[in-house]
Design a protein around this motif. Structure first.
Motif, short mmCIF file in Angstrom:
data_model
loop_
_atom_site.label_atom_id
_atom_site.label_comp_id
_atom_site.label_asym_id
_atom_site.label_seq_id
_atom_site.Cartn_x
_atom_site.Cartn_y
_atom_site.Cartn_z
N GLY A 1 0.82 -1.21 0.00
CA GLY A 1 0.00 0.00 0.00
C GLY A 1 0.85 1.26 0.00
N TYR A 2 1.91 1.25 0.81
CA TYR A 2 2.83 2.40 0.82
C TYR A 2 3.46 2.62 -0.56
N ALA A 3 3.86 1.53 -1.20
CA ALA A 3 4.50 1.64 -2.51
C ALA A 3 3.52 2.18 -3.55
N ILE A 4 2.30 1.66 -3.55
CA ILE A 4 1.31 2.13 -4.52
C ILE A 4 0.95 3.59 -4.24
N GLY A 5 0.75 3.94 -2.97
CA GLY A 5 0.44 5.32 -2.61
C GLY A 5 1.57 6.26 -2.98
N GLY A 6 2.80 5.84 -2.72
CA GLY A 6 3.96 6.66 -3.07
C GLY A 6 4.07 6.87 -4.57
N ALA A 7 3.75 5.84 -5.34
CA ALA A 7 3.78 5.97 -6.80
C ALA A 7 2.74 6.99 -7.26
#
Length: 138
Positions: A5-11
């Motif tokens: 989730g952090y990775a997708i949100g950061g993207a």
């Protein structure tokens, strides 16, 4: 899952910032964002806190109705204010959105009021029923 989730949100944040820098005037955007932040902190938060103080003793369904009414009003505000309406195209925003919003708000108020009345009556019946059952043997 949290890291995914952090990775997708950061993207998505990176994508938004890239679009902001490439397509929008950063100074104009900063002024708009600053205005939104001031409006939030100086208007919206005090109004919500004051409303919370006023209805703190109201039932849960009344508070829920107020939240729903606030969200519906906020979501429909651009159409109620006729933002985007043009005189040369009458098919853009052709309805009376202010009246329709009032109708929806009345329906929300009725629904939350009816539900609150019903739950209070049910609690009263349950409280009276406990006393009667407790007096009977076995």
């Amino acid at each position: 899952m949290r890291w995914l989730g952090y990775a997708i949100g950061g993207a998505f944040v990176a994508l938004g910032l890239t679009g902001l820098v490439q397509d929008i005037d950063p100074v104009g955007w900063a002024l708009w964002a600053g205005g939104v932040l001031v409006a939030h902190d100086a208007v919206l938060v005090p109004v919500v806190l004051l409303a919370g103080v006023v209805v703190r003793r109201a039932g849960g369904s009344v508070r829920a109705g107020l939240v729903v009414a606030g969200l519906v009003t906020l979501a429909t505000l651009p159409t109620v204010l006729a933002l985007g309406r043009r005189a040369d195209n009458p098919s853009i925003l052709p309805l009376d959105y202010g009246r329709n919003l009032l109708i929806v708000l009345v329906l929300i108020a009725l629904a939350s009021g009816i539900y609150e009345t019903w739950t209070r009556a049910a609690r009263g019946r349950a409280a009276r029923g406990k006393g009667k059952r407790g007096d009977r043997p076995g």
